[in-house]
Every structure is written in C-alpha cells, then in structure tokens.
Design an enzyme around this catalytic site. Structure first.
Site, PDB file in Angstrom:
ATOM      1  N   TYR A   1      12.913 -11.150 -26.753  1.00  0.00           N
ATOM      2  CA  TYR A   1      14.457 -10.778 -27.256  1.00  0.00           C
ATOM      3  C   TYR A   1      14.229 -11.247 -28.256  1.00  0.00           C
ATOM      4  CZ  TYR A   1      15.111 -11.407 -22.486  1.00  0.00           C
ATOM      5  OH  TYR A   1      15.224 -10.412 -20.753  1.00  0.00           O
TER       6      TYR A   1
ATOM      7  N   LYS B   1       1.103 -13.652 -17.824  1.00  0.00           N
ATOM      8  CA  LYS B   1       0.689 -12.278 -17.514  1.00  0.00           C
ATOM      9  C   LYS B   1      -0.551 -12.176 -18.246  1.00  0.00           C
ATOM     10  CE  LYS B   1       0.590  -8.354 -14.544  1.00  0.00           C
ATOM     11  NZ  LYS B   1       0.149  -8.204 -13.959  1.00  0.00           N
TER      12      LYS B   1
ATOM     13  N   ASP C   1       4.011 -10.742 -11.267  1.00  0.00           N
ATOM     14  CA  ASP C   1       4.769 -10.207 -10.597  1.00  0.00           C
ATOM     15  C   ASP C   1       4.264 -11.313  -8.715  1.00  0.00           C
ATOM     16  OD1 ASP C   1       1.923 -10.169 -10.778  1.00  0.00           O
ATOM     17  OD2 ASP C   1       0.879  -8.282 -11.179  1.00  0.00           O
TER      18      ASP C   1
ATOM     19  N   ASP D   1      13.993 -14.596 -17.028  1.00  0.00           N
ATOM     20  CA  ASP D   1      15.100 -14.221 -17.238  1.00  0.00           C
ATOM     21  C   ASP D   1      15.467 -13.637 -15.732  1.00  0.00           C
ATOM     22  OD1 ASP D   1      17.925 -12.991 -17.369  1.00  0.00           O
ATOM     23  OD2 ASP D   1      17.683 -12.306 -19.461  1.00  0.00           O
TER      24      ASP D   1
ATOM     25  N   ASP E   1      17.305 -15.057 -11.705  1.00  0.00           N
ATOM     26  CA  ASP E   1      17.965 -14.313 -10.648  1.00  0.00           C
ATOM     27  C   ASP E   1      17.173 -13.331  -9.154  1.00  0.00           C
ATOM     28  OD1 ASP E   1      19.865 -14.472 -13.074  1.00  0.00           O
ATOM     29  OD2 ASP E   1      19.751 -12.123 -13.279  1.00  0.00           O
TER      30      ASP E   1
END
Length: 378
Positions: A145, A196, A229, A253, A257
């Site tokens: 970001y 990852k 994942d 992020d 959620d």
C-alpha cells in the site's frame, strides 16, 4: 477534580457515511466514563470528508489537522462517501493511509471475539465459534500500500499496465513482530506469523526476520507460521486455534475482514492503530470500527455502533490505561447482546431491530447495571 494538564486529549472525527452516527454513540459512552468513573480526558470534535470539503476545499481542514496533531488518541468514524468530481484528488491528499503514515501508526490491532449471544446470526456454525478469541496484528504503514514505484502507464503497444511494489525492511518487520510477541505474553503466549514465503521474496525476508527476533528475544513464546491462503482457510475452519496472528499490510486487510464473520458482522469489529512509544512513554493511537462508511445505509439510523463502542474499550485499555474500565465496557456490550439488543446486521430472523441510537441506549443501560453490580460486590 482532575488537573486539566493531566487529561488525555481525544480528537473525535466522525468522518463520512455512517461514521458520524456510530461515533456519536461512542461519544456518549466516553461521556459516561468521564462523568461516572472519573476518566481523565478532554474531547474535541473535528470534521473530515465531503462536508468540510464543500466549505473549505479540504477533506481534512486545518482545524482537524490541529485537533488530531495535539491528541493522544483519535476516535475515527469512517471515510468514503458521495463525491463530486473534484473530491477524489483532495481525498487522496488527506486520506486515512496518509494519516497512518504521518503518525507512523504501524501496528493495527483487530480483536476477533465470538460472542455466544450471536451464534445464530454469525455465518460460521456455533461449534466452530466456541472459544474464539484472538487478535490480528496487521502491519499498517509499509508493504504494497505504500511501496514505490507504483502507478499506471501505457505501454508501447497501447496496453495499459498497473503496477505496485510490495516491500519490507528488517526494522519494519521486527517492530510489528515485537508488538505481536509482547501482546502474546499477556494472553495465551502463542503467535502465528502469516506470509507467502513459498512465492514472494518479501515474505521470505518477513519469515526470516520473525524467526530471528523470536530466537533472540521471545523464545518463550510459541511461534508458528502459515501461508496466507492456508491462514484464510484455518480462520474459517478452526478460528479458536489462534491467539495472536501477525502479518503484513495487504494480508492483514483481507484476513481481518474474513475473521470478522466470527464476530457476527463487520459492524462488530473494533480496531486500534498504534504508533511508536516516545521518550515520555506515550504513543499516538487511532481507534476506529473496521466497517467503513457504508454509504448505502448512511443517514438511516440503522448502523451498528458496537464496533465503534468496542474501539472505545480498546482506547480505555491501551491509551487511557484503564483496564478495569475497558473490561466494564466489554461486559456491558455482552450484557446488552445477551438480553437481545440487535441492530439489523446481527438480528436473527424475527428479532426486533434496534436503531443506532437505541443500541447506544442499550449499552449505556447495561453499563449502569454492570457498574452497579460491581459496587455491590465491593
């Protein structure tokens, strides 16, 4: 009477969409703690978004910049909403990402707690939610970001290409990992680091630095690793396995959620964004519900204020250093939910749906009851 110089300064910025509606209820809760519990704080209201933009040409006017700059804590509502064609550039200049960077709010804490009273309205099955109580710590001021270069360009063959840069340094990784290890020591002593590393070099560095810090300073804490994942799958399959989860900006992020569904609704989820500790032992902090501006229901008085109210509980614990009061507020929310207080997003079929104001009333009523019980026991 409290000495005004010892007061904690709080900037209350409702923002846009449902932000002002839910923040108004949090403000009522803060007023209750000031009046009934003697919590030493002063509050200053400030505006953000389309309303000040139309008046001043700035989504973040000078008065708001001043209020947030002098505050120890910022109670934030939401950003995003109706826009004129000129607003997008102005919004970017005064964005929440920009504020996170300005105040170096690098550690974002998002507690995920499954309330038994909401087991029928939460999407996962009740047995999956049993005992769910963990915290996601999201690195908030680095990663994709904020990385450079970034942009959109037109290639020589006429195609358009968008590009962003994911990057992390040793210090950026270690300081947020340290926050996770320190928090875990106050809980169940377990940290799960999410990356990852099987694909991304950034994640290889992330994992290596977390392992090195663990070995050097936090070997007493149980450390595990998951690929992002798999972490998403585990949050859905067995969320109770987690205590503290730490991860990078974009992964945090998305995962937080996803995890919010364990609490029944995104409207239930609070957060705290913390900066570095200064030489006086203080750290800048921004507290906000995770739900966003929800412009489709803005102005209808039906938004769930509990994410914002529970963010106040985090403020009581982390900035005001009032853990007993934080516990009191969390108990009050539990009591309100246990007796059936529901806004539309967490209501079971056929249940009465409270307005935003009525949910605030329910929490304040529960606060009186819980505080009264404590006084009787004392």
């Amino acid at each position: 009477m409290n000495n005004r110089s010892n007061m904690v300064k709080i900037a209350v910025v409702g923002g846009e969409g449902i932000g002002p509606e839910v923040t108004a209820q949090s403000r009522r809760v803060l007023n209750w703690f000031a009046a009934k519990r003697g919590v030493p704080m002063t509050m200053r209201e400030a505006q953000y978004g389309i309303i000040p933009y139309l008046a001043t040409g700035k989504v973040l006017p000078d008065d708001t910049v001043e209020a947030m700059g002098e505050a120890d804590a910022i109670l934030w509502g939401a950003t995003g909403g109706p826009e004129t064609k000129e607003v997008p550039a102005a919004r970017k200049a005064g964005s929440l990402l920009g504020l996170r960077s300005k105040y170096d709010l690098y550690a974002n804490l998002r507690p995920i707690v499954a309330n038994p009273a909401l087991s029928d309205s939460a999407p996962p099955k009740a047995h999956v939610l049993k005992g769910v109580d963990f915290v996601i710590i999201r690195e908030l001021t680095s990663g994709i970001y904020f990385g450079e270069p970034r942009g959109i360009e037109t290639l020589v063959d006429g195609q358009r290409r968008g590009f962003n840069t994911e990057q992390y340094t040793t210090s950026q990784i270690r300081r947020v990992a340290r926050s996770a290890f320190e928090l875990a020591r106050t809980r169940r002593n377990k940290v799960c680091s999410v990356d990852k590393a099987n694909v991304l070099e950034t994640s290889v560095v992330w994992r290596e630095e977390v392992i090195a810090l663990h070995r050097e300073e936090f070997s007493d804490v149980d450390l595990t690793h998951l690929y992002v994942d798999n972490a998403a799958m585990q949050i859905v399959r067995e969320p109770a396995q987690f205590d503290v989860m730490v991860t990078g900006n974009i992964f945090g992020d998305i995962l937080s959620d996803c995890a919010a569904m364990a609490s029944g609704s995104l409207g239930m989820l609070p957060s705290a964004s913390l900066g570095p500790v200064d030489k006086f032992g203080r750290r800048k902090a921004l507290y906000e519900p995770v739900h966003g501006s929800a412009p489709d229901i803005a102005g209808k008085g039906i938004a769930n204020p509990l994410g914002s109210i529970l963010s106040v509980a985090m403020m009581l614990r982390l900035t005001l250093n009032r853990p007993e009061d934080a516990d009191l507020l969390e108990k009050a929310v539990d009591v309100a939910l246990a007796v059936g207080a529901r806004t539309a997003d967490i209501a079971e079929p056929g249940a009465k749906k409270l307005s935003t104001m009525e949910m605030g009333d329910a929490v304040l009523s529960a606060l009186e009851k819980v505080a009264g019980r404590e006084r009787e026991r004392a």
